[in-house]
Design a protein around this motif. Structure first.
Motif, PDB file in Angstrom:
ATOM      1  N   ARG A  14       1.028  -1.236   0.045  1.00  0.00           N
ATOM      2  CA  ARG A  14       0.126  -0.018  -0.109  1.00  0.00           C
ATOM      3  C   ARG A  14       0.904   1.324  -0.106  1.00  0.00           C
ATOM      4  O   ARG A  14       1.707   1.403   0.704  1.00  0.00           O
ATOM      5  N   GLY A  15       0.618   2.105  -0.983  1.00  0.00           N
ATOM      6  CA  GLY A  15       1.153   3.485  -0.866  1.00  0.00           C
ATOM      7  C   GLY A  15       2.518   3.361  -2.023  1.00  0.00           C
ATOM      8  O   GLY A  15       3.118   4.669  -2.394  1.00  0.00           O
ATOM      9  N   ALA A  16       2.524   2.221  -2.605  1.00  0.00           N
ATOM     10  CA  ALA A  16       3.681   2.135  -3.839  1.00  0.00           C
ATOM     11  C   ALA A  16       3.297   3.013  -5.115  1.00  0.00           C
ATOM     12  O   ALA A  16       1.929   2.902  -5.272  1.00  0.00           O
ATOM     13  N   THR A  17       4.010   3.289  -5.673  1.00  0.00           N
ATOM     14  CA  THR A  17       3.949   4.095  -7.031  1.00  0.00           C
ATOM     15  C   THR A  17       4.288   3.066  -8.230  1.00  0.00           C
ATOM     16  O   THR A  17       5.477   2.352  -7.964  1.00  0.00           O
ATOM     17  N   LEU A  18       3.633   2.981  -9.123  1.00  0.00           N
ATOM     18  CA  LEU A  18       4.104   1.814  -9.995  1.00  0.00           C
ATOM     19  C   LEU A  18       5.076   2.188 -10.985  1.00  0.00           C
ATOM     20  O   LEU A  18       5.386   3.433 -11.226  1.00  0.00           O
ATOM     21  N   ILE A  19       6.052   1.340 -11.428  1.00  0.00           N
ATOM     22  CA  ILE A  19       7.233   1.667 -12.535  1.00  0.00           C
ATOM     23  C   ILE A  19       6.623   0.802 -13.739  1.00  0.00           C
ATOM     24  O   ILE A  19       6.435  -0.393 -13.671  1.00  0.00           O
ATOM     25  N   PRO A  20       6.412   1.576 -14.755  1.00  0.00           N
ATOM     26  CA  PRO A  20       5.986   0.976 -15.940  1.00  0.00           C
ATOM     27  C   PRO A  20       6.890  -0.090 -16.668  1.00  0.00           C
ATOM     28  O   PRO A  20       7.944  -0.119 -16.697  1.00  0.00           O
ATOM     29  N   ASN A  21       6.233  -1.069 -17.349  1.00  0.00           N
ATOM     30  CA  ASN A  21       6.887  -2.100 -17.743  1.00  0.00           C
ATOM     31  C   ASN A  21       6.483  -2.149 -19.159  1.00  0.00           C
ATOM     32  O   ASN A  21       5.550  -2.748 -19.853  1.00  0.00           O
ATOM     33  N   PRO A  22       7.236  -1.443 -20.366  1.00  0.00           N
ATOM     34  CA  PRO A  22       6.856  -1.419 -21.564  1.00  0.00           C
ATOM     35  C   PRO A  22       7.220  -2.659 -22.126  1.00  0.00           C
ATOM     36  O   PRO A  22       6.657  -2.846 -23.409  1.00  0.00           O
ATOM     37  N   VAL A  23       7.780  -3.686 -21.659  1.00  0.00           N
ATOM     38  CA  VAL A  23       8.123  -4.942 -22.412  1.00  0.00           C
ATOM     39  C   VAL A  23       6.869  -5.944 -22.164  1.00  0.00           C
ATOM     40  O   VAL A  23       6.638  -6.529 -23.216  1.00  0.00           O
ATOM     41  N   SER A  24       6.707  -6.410 -20.820  1.00  0.00           N
ATOM     42  CA  SER A  24       5.620  -7.280 -20.662  1.00  0.00           C
ATOM     43  C   SER A  24       4.519  -6.883 -19.632  1.00  0.00           C
ATOM     44  O   SER A  24       4.025  -7.802 -18.943  1.00  0.00           O
ATOM     45  N   VAL A  25       4.323  -5.590 -19.685  1.00  0.00           N
ATOM     46  CA  VAL A  25       3.167  -5.019 -18.832  1.00  0.00           C
ATOM     47  C   VAL A  25       3.212  -5.245 -17.280  1.00  0.00           C
ATOM     48  O   VAL A  25       3.216  -4.004 -16.700  1.00  0.00           O
ATOM     49  N   ALA A  26       3.360  -6.321 -16.680  1.00  0.00           N
ATOM     50  CA  ALA A  26       3.501  -6.328 -15.034  1.00  0.00           C
ATOM     51  C   ALA A  26       4.375  -5.461 -14.891  1.00  0.00           C
ATOM     52  O   ALA A  26       5.473  -5.486 -15.001  1.00  0.00           O
ATOM     53  N   PRO A  27       3.884  -4.520 -13.867  1.00  0.00           N
ATOM     54  CA  PRO A  27       4.860  -3.470 -13.570  1.00  0.00           C
ATOM     55  C   PRO A  27       5.693  -3.605 -12.404  1.00  0.00           C
ATOM     56  O   PRO A  27       5.401  -4.464 -11.383  1.00  0.00           O
ATOM     57  N   GLY A  28       6.698  -2.913 -12.185  1.00  0.00           N
ATOM     58  CA  GLY A  28       7.585  -2.705 -10.794  1.00  0.00           C
ATOM     59  C   GLY A  28       6.789  -1.917  -9.728  1.00  0.00           C
ATOM     60  O   GLY A  28       5.727  -1.255 -10.263  1.00  0.00           O
ATOM     61  N   PHE A  29       7.495  -1.145  -8.842  1.00  0.00           N
ATOM     62  CA  PHE A  29       7.154  -0.281  -8.127  1.00  0.00           C
ATOM     63  C   PHE A  29       8.280   0.390  -7.216  1.00  0.00           C
ATOM     64  O   PHE A  29       9.295  -0.464  -6.838  1.00  0.00           O
ATOM     65  N   THR A  30       7.936   1.518  -6.944  1.00  0.00           N
ATOM     66  CA  THR A  30       8.418   2.425  -5.746  1.00  0.00           C
ATOM     67  C   THR A  30       7.628   2.659  -4.548  1.00  0.00           C
ATOM     68  O   THR A  30       6.632   2.753  -4.591  1.00  0.00           O
ATOM     69  N   ILE A  31       8.449   2.319  -3.209  1.00  0.00           N
ATOM     70  CA  ILE A  31       8.023   2.680  -2.086  1.00  0.00           C
ATOM     71  C   ILE A  31       9.180   3.247  -1.282  1.00  0.00           C
ATOM     72  O   ILE A  31      10.045   2.623  -0.993  1.00  0.00           O
ATOM     73  N   GLY A  32       8.874   4.309  -0.706  1.00  0.00           N
ATOM     74  CA  GLY A  32       9.795   4.968   0.062  1.00  0.00           C
ATOM     75  C   GLY A  32      10.888   5.262  -1.021  1.00  0.00           C
ATOM     76  O   GLY A  32      10.922   5.566  -2.078  1.00  0.00           O
ATOM     77  N   ASN A  33      12.211   4.868  -0.495  1.00  0.00           N
ATOM     78  CA  ASN A  33      13.244   4.898  -1.321  1.00  0.00           C
ATOM     79  C   ASN A  33      13.673   3.496  -2.190  1.00  0.00           C
ATOM     80  O   ASN A  33      14.863   3.474  -2.498  1.00  0.00           O
ATOM     81  N   VAL A  34      12.824   2.495  -1.980  1.00  0.00           N
ATOM     82  CA  VAL A  34      12.990   1.388  -2.631  1.00  0.00           C
ATOM     83  C   VAL A  34      12.354   0.916  -3.982  1.00  0.00           C
ATOM     84  O   VAL A  34      11.085   1.247  -3.751  1.00  0.00           O
ATOM     85  N   HIS A  35      13.004   0.733  -4.835  1.00  0.00           N
ATOM     86  CA  HIS A  35      12.822   0.635  -6.343  1.00  0.00           C
ATOM     87  C   HIS A  35      12.553  -0.792  -6.600  1.00  0.00           C
ATOM     88  O   HIS A  35      13.781  -1.540  -6.784  1.00  0.00           O
ATOM     89  N   VAL A  36      11.500  -1.513  -6.893  1.00  0.00           N
ATOM     90  CA  VAL A  36      11.443  -2.893  -7.016  1.00  0.00           C
ATOM     91  C   VAL A  36      11.163  -3.191  -8.565  1.00  0.00           C
ATOM     92  O   VAL A  36      10.383  -2.959  -9.159  1.00  0.00           O
ATOM     93  N   MET A  37      12.229  -3.810  -9.368  1.00  0.00           N
ATOM     94  CA  MET A  37      12.186  -4.257 -10.640  1.00  0.00           C
ATOM     95  C   MET A  37      12.222  -5.664 -11.167  1.00  0.00           C
ATOM     96  O   MET A  37      12.547  -6.480 -10.316  1.00  0.00           O
ATOM     97  N   ALA A  38      11.889  -6.053 -12.300  1.00  0.00           N
ATOM     98  CA  ALA A  38      11.914  -7.382 -12.377  1.00  0.00           C
ATOM     99  C   ALA A  38      13.519  -8.013 -12.465  1.00  0.00           C
ATOM    100  O   ALA A  38      14.558  -6.975 -12.683  1.00  0.00           O
ATOM    101  N   GLY A  39      13.683  -9.177 -12.789  1.00  0.00           N
ATOM    102  CA  GLY A  39      15.203  -9.684 -12.910  1.00  0.00           C
ATOM    103  C   GLY A  39      15.402 -10.043 -14.271  1.00  0.00           C
ATOM    104  O   GLY A  39      16.623 -10.003 -14.705  1.00  0.00           O
ATOM    105  N   VAL A  40      14.373 -10.419 -14.989  1.00  0.00           N
ATOM    106  CA  VAL A  40      14.579 -10.491 -16.403  1.00  0.00           C
ATOM    107  C   VAL A  40      15.311  -9.301 -17.183  1.00  0.00           C
ATOM    108  O   VAL A  40      14.659  -8.088 -16.983  1.00  0.00           O
TER     109      VAL A  40
END
Lengths: 253, 253
Positions: free
Chosen positions: B126-152
């Motif tokens: 809750r409170g996360a902002t989405l990070i767009p995924n132009p390759v395969s749609v399913a987004p990452g997200f940022t919460i606080g100073n943590v940026h969560v991204m895919a492994g591929v």
């Protein structure tokens, strides 16, 4: 796998953190440590900063059975690993008679000066045992459960192979894979979760692959009990058949 | 460089620790983060174990300006990063309306079921902002100073490039290199230490190279002040001339 001893790797060097150098040691050590039954549980890449090295070594050495380090044992000002390990253990950093003898003979044979910078490579924490370096003479060392190796891959690999027979390993970690082109993780996720739940001692993973001509998913079961790993692989193959594809053994080529 | 914001990278995944997968994200992120003036200061590779992920996220997020994570945001049982980040922040892990809408539309267009496993990819703290995924749609997200991204890697790279313009970076880290075949670190160590001492704001490194046909040493100066980096490069070139070799600009090819 929980009964096996565990390992942590510290990759020490600004050049990896800046992107200049692509690390080539993690995958080698991960693979070899799995083979000798000392699975790698954590890796940290840290800079050539004394306080960070000392703090990190002391944070990880009580938490893992073995700590391996790579990098920072050459003759230049940024090669500070040995000195920092001595500080972490609270022991003097001093010339090691056997290492001095090895390097004295080496440079004499080469007709090169064994200067102060080169003598740093014979200076180790008091109480350390040397790790032989068949490639370029300057040794690594072990103190307590910390094994200090070179960063250059072929030197590190030779040091590791010199060290490995003396490590009390556990049962080798076995791996079985099945894969199929044209499947998606979202189709098999529920069934795969059920396989993991039936085999809590195993590590069941799902890895999508993307090739120019084809993509799909590889399913991997890892563990120390061969019968259980084989059973899980059969269940994973059956799961792939359920979604209408033919499983292939092994990793996608 | 100390005035620049700092970054830490968490690579989450058993497959890197077992040696099955060779990480391809560290070097990309190290390079790009240096370019935008948010130098990478530490990397940790950790397993798909909830307690380890939660503990590690909470250990590093107060110590660095930005924490980037890669891996563990797919639809399978071992994709537990988002849930663990929610636990680390003490907030609910819940379906994100915008992510649900994106994925509903995506699977509708494909004529594929948007099942429970796939809905995990729209479930974020809750409170996360989405990070767009132009390759395969399913987004990452940022919460606080943590940026969560895919492994591929190609998905991670696209997510990072979507994220980068919004990060408050510092001054780019500049790098100048000189090298020479046929020199040894032991010959230039003392002089190089003196160059580092004269330029404490720079990061001066020495990297031996081994090619089938030739070997030598590359000297690298990094920092944010162009004039100082250039001055140090000139001093490194002079040092190489002192040992009787001709320095070449840049990295050894």
């Amino acid at each position: 796998m929980s009964a096996n001893p565990t390992a942590c790797l510290l990759i020490i060097g600004n050049e990896v953190l800046s992107g200049r150098t692509r690390d080539a040691n993690l995958q080698f050590l991960a693979t070899r440590l799995g083979e000798i039954g000392i699975p790698l549980r954590e890796v940290r890449v840290i800079p050539d900063v004394p306080e960070v090295i000392v703090e990190t070594v002391n944070a990880v050495r009580p938490r893992f059975d073995h700590v391996f380090t790579t990098g920072g044992i050459g003759p230049t000002h940024d090669d500070i690993t040995a000195e920092c390990i001595a500080r972490a253990f609270g022991v003097p950093w001093e010339k090691h008679p056997e290492a001095m003898a090895l390097l004295t003979a080496h440079y004499e044979k080469q007709g090169t000066e064994f200067n102060a910078a080169r003598q740093r490579m014979a200076t180790v924490p008091r109480g350390a045992t040397l790790i032989p370096n068949p490639v370029s003479v300057a040794p690594g060392f072990t103190i307590g459960n910390v094994h200090v190796m070179a960063g250059v891959p072929r030197i590190m690999q030779a040091m590791f192979e010199a060290l490995a027979p003396g490590l009390a390993g556990g049962r080798p970690v076995l791996s079985r894979s099945v894969h199929a082109d044209g499947i998606y993780e979202g189709q098999i996720a529920e069934g795969l979760g059920a396989i993991q739940a039936r085999h809590p001692a195993l590590d069941i993973g799902s890895y999508p692959y993307y090739r120019p001509d084809r993509s799909g998913v590889a399913l991997v079961a890892k563990g120390v009990e061969e019968a259980e790993v084989t059973a899980a692989a059969a269940e994973m193959a059956a799961l792939i058949r359920q979604v209408g594809k033919e499983p292939a053994e092994g990793e996608p080529g």
